[in-house]
Write a protein that holds these residues in place. Sequence first.
Motif, PDB file in Angstrom:
ATOM      1  N   GLU A   3     -11.380   4.998  -4.973  1.00 62.69           N
ATOM      2  CA  GLU A   3     -10.899   3.695  -4.551  1.00 62.69           C
ATOM      3  C   GLU A   3     -11.894   2.621  -4.944  1.00 62.69           C
ATOM      4  OE1 GLU A   3     -10.409   4.475  -0.267  1.00 62.69           O
ATOM      5  OE2 GLU A   3     -11.869   2.864   0.078  1.00 62.69           O
ATOM      6  N   SER A   5     -12.717  -1.698  -4.105  1.00 59.69           N
ATOM      7  CA  SER A   5     -12.424  -2.860  -3.268  1.00 59.69           C
ATOM      8  C   SER A   5     -13.070  -4.113  -3.845  1.00 59.69           C
ATOM      9  CB  SER A   5     -12.959  -2.655  -1.838  1.00 59.69           C
ATOM     10  OG  SER A   5     -12.349  -1.557  -1.220  1.00 59.69           O
ATOM     11  N   CYS A 390       3.855  -5.973  -1.949  1.00 60.89           N
ATOM     12  CA  CYS A 390       2.516  -6.551  -1.751  1.00 60.89           C
ATOM     13  C   CYS A 390       2.476  -7.990  -2.264  1.00 60.89           C
ATOM     14  CB  CYS A 390       1.423  -5.692  -2.384  1.00 60.89           C
ATOM     15  SG  CYS A 390       1.572  -5.438  -4.153  1.00 60.89           S
ATOM     16  N   THR A 414      -8.482  -7.044  -1.533  1.00 56.69           N
ATOM     17  CA  THR A 414      -7.603  -5.886  -1.758  1.00 56.69           C
ATOM     18  C   THR A 414      -8.422  -4.646  -2.095  1.00 56.69           C
ATOM     19  OG1 THR A 414      -5.947  -7.398  -2.646  1.00 56.69           O
ATOM     20  CG2 THR A 414      -5.620  -5.049  -3.094  1.00 56.69           C
ATOM     21  N   THR A 415      -7.941  -3.509  -1.630  1.00 55.91           N
ATOM     22  CA  THR A 415      -8.506  -2.213  -2.005  1.00 55.91           C
ATOM     23  C   THR A 415      -7.423  -1.395  -2.685  1.00 55.91           C
ATOM     24  OG1 THR A 415     -10.030  -2.228  -0.129  1.00 55.91           O
ATOM     25  CG2 THR A 415      -9.623  -0.101  -1.176  1.00 55.91           C
ATOM     26  N   TRP A 425      -2.319   3.598  -4.191  1.00 56.45           N
ATOM     27  CA  TRP A 425      -2.153   3.065  -2.839  1.00 56.45           C
ATOM     28  C   TRP A 425      -2.898   1.740  -2.754  1.00 56.45           C
ATOM     29  CZ3 TRP A 425      -2.544   7.234   1.590  1.00 56.45           C
ATOM     30  CH2 TRP A 425      -1.594   8.235   1.373  1.00 56.45           C
ATOM     31  N   SER A 427      -4.201  -1.580  -0.108  1.00 55.40           N
ATOM     32  CA  SER A 427      -4.450  -2.134   1.218  1.00 55.40           C
ATOM     33  C   SER A 427      -4.948  -3.563   1.064  1.00 55.40           C
ATOM     34  CB  SER A 427      -5.499  -1.289   1.959  1.00 55.40           C
ATOM     35  OG  SER A 427      -5.825  -1.873   3.207  1.00 55.40           O
ATOM     36  N   VAL A 431      -0.066  -7.047   1.877  1.00 54.01           N
ATOM     37  CA  VAL A 431       0.861  -5.928   2.024  1.00 54.01           C
ATOM     38  C   VAL A 431       1.908  -6.250   3.087  1.00 54.01           C
ATOM     39  CG1 VAL A 431       1.089  -3.509   2.718  1.00 54.01           C
ATOM     40  CG2 VAL A 431      -0.775  -4.212   1.206  1.00 54.01           C
ATOM     41  N   LEU A 446       4.586   2.874   4.090  1.00 50.77           N
ATOM     42  CA  LEU A 446       3.350   2.407   4.721  1.00 50.77           C
ATOM     43  C   LEU A 446       2.698   3.573   5.455  1.00 50.77           C
ATOM     44  CD1 LEU A 446       4.578  -1.015   6.141  1.00 50.77           C
ATOM     45  CD2 LEU A 446       2.964  -0.674   4.251  1.00 50.77           C
ATOM     46  N   GLN A 448      -0.664   4.654   7.365  1.00 53.71           N
ATOM     47  CA  GLN A 448      -1.913   4.240   8.004  1.00 53.71           C
ATOM     48  C   GLN A 448      -2.463   2.943   7.386  1.00 53.71           C
ATOM     49  OE1 GLN A 448      -2.127   7.862   6.821  1.00 53.71           O
ATOM     50  NE2 GLN A 448      -0.871   8.150   8.646  1.00 53.71           N
ATOM     51  N   GLY A 449      -1.584   1.990   7.170  1.00 57.23           N
ATOM     52  CA  GLY A 449      -2.008   0.705   6.634  1.00 57.23           C
ATOM     53  C   GLY A 449      -2.034   0.627   5.118  1.00 57.23           C
ATOM     54  N   TRP A 450      -1.796   1.739   4.441  1.00 53.03           N
ATOM     55  CA  TRP A 450      -1.803   1.762   2.978  1.00 53.03           C
ATOM     56  C   TRP A 450      -0.370   1.703   2.455  1.00 53.03           C
ATOM     57  CZ3 TRP A 450      -6.181   1.724  -0.030  1.00 53.03           C
ATOM     58  CH2 TRP A 450      -7.386   1.994   0.617  1.00 53.03           C
TER      59      TRP A 450
END
Length: 612
Positions: A3, A5, A390, A414-415, A425, A427, A431, A446, A448-450
């Motif tokens: 990932e 960020s 998004c 954003t990540t 994915w 975040s 979003v 969606l 867990q927030g992703w």
Amino acid sequence: MREFSVPALTEPPTHGGLAESVFATAVADPGLAALSRRTEDGGWQTVTAAEFRDEVVAIAKGLLHQGVRFGDRVALMSRTRYEWTVLDYALWTIGAQPVPVYPTSSAEQVRWILADSKAVACVVEHEDHAMTVGSVVEGLPELRSIWQLDAGALRALALAGRGVPDDLLDRHRQAVTPESTATVIYTSGTTGRPKGCVLTHANFAAETDNIVARYHDVFQNKASEQPATVLFLPLAHVFGRMVQVAALRAGVQLSHEPSLAPADLMPALESARPTFVLAVPYIFEKLMQRAREAAEEAGKLAPFEKAVDAAVRYAAAVERHAFGDGPGPTAAQRVQHQVYDRLVYSKVRAVLGGRVRHAMSGGSAMNRELGLFFAGAGITVYEGYGLTECTAAATANPPDKPRFGTVGHPVPGTTVRIAEDGEVWISGGQVFQGYLDDPEASRLTLRQGWLATGDLGHLDEDGYLTITGRKKEIIVTSSGKSVAPTVLEDRVRSHPLVAHCMLVGDNRPYIGALLVLDAEALLRWQRQRGKPDQSPATAARHDPDLQAELQRSVAMANTAVSRAESIRAYRVLPGEFTEDRGLLTPSLKIRRRAVAKTYSDDIDALYASSPA
């Protein structure tokens, strides 16, 4: 799992909604040229920030008079035009929720969106749209009003709202918070029913404010000129809405052009003279094609191709230097670039009005060489990637270090994460909140927030994202080989004669390709070579020169993949992929299932005999 960020550059808003920027600008700089609108003679009339604010207020009062209230949904079915922007901000002023409907939608699509959103009113552009809505109105009990732009809807609303008191408008305006729903945008529906994406005022603020801050040189005023852009993307699409909001929040003069046809769009760009444009790759491909055709008609195709090659090499040298991989363009390249800038590149920029130095591209993948050419020609195209879910862009190439052929870094705030199966994915504050009245689809998307995008991709060591395909579009041959089609499709489609390319091969022994040729480009190609005018399908069967040309295009594309993934056979289709035929989405993506069904006989014929 990897990932990457990028920290946010702006703070999220604590109060109010998107319309507040219109009121704030009108107070701070009432004479600012906020928009330009088309006049009857085809010219442009400036609309100041104060004039726009007053028009928004007048229409907002008219909507209140007609019974539209906070939280109500109002559908907008129109091409991109000035009146749409007025209506968006009038609805946002009173806390109502615009629901875009593509102007090319069928009656069944219109019925579904109006029913699913429970729209209380619908604004249409012209009589044909009104008839489409009227044909399904019996199944829409919540729908109370239909207004037609070409029949003077805005004028009628403004007159109706004259007696509405300011305090009623103010109460609605003050009730809007960043968490309020700003709009419900329905996905284009390449498969299944379109789903309504619920986007808040905070989603748009997170998206646009961070992009404006990151791309300061594109969006911010210079001492000598005000930034300006022409919005020609569909306002029914999230990308167009993002451009609209970003322009008005950043003080960019915004003009509208309803047609994407080059014959309409190019004169509009030339006369409006934007300083930057936001588009899809199709627009840049068409601009390149027109430049090449003009050179060929003038008997200067060979010098033009040399200029293209010089631009690509120059931009690639600049790119390598930015990443510490070389000294940059050589002295000879710089001299050559200056010569071609005067003879070729300046003419390409002139088609866009002469002032464009930056552009942003999204919606689908852009060919790396095309991006390098425009950069070498003096227009840096920042390719990005995003979804309706998004609020448009999740990634974009950074202005100081674009890496052409990728979709760049996460936008600030954003990540981006690559899941174990390669899915992208996302975040961040842009979003969405979920799908309207569809908790199961929201739960699957969606996590867990992703936001699980359904797209496949990878992050390189510098955090640049490359999209390799969609999970649902992966082709699995009968030998079990999994193939992501987009890389090959984009490479084949980069040929001037090819309008569309779609790979097939599910449960088949090898990968095949369905090609749609550009009829106009083919006609010019035939006449320049003294050949008889033939349809694409006929020429593909009987003209060995065309067969060789297309085979070279396929062979060049195959160099990007292994033999097991390569195109072993192709077939030129007799028809075109169009939105009217249901083969393209309004954002010009191929509806693969529809194409496969329409051309099932051609696909069978493609595999009737073994490839050479």
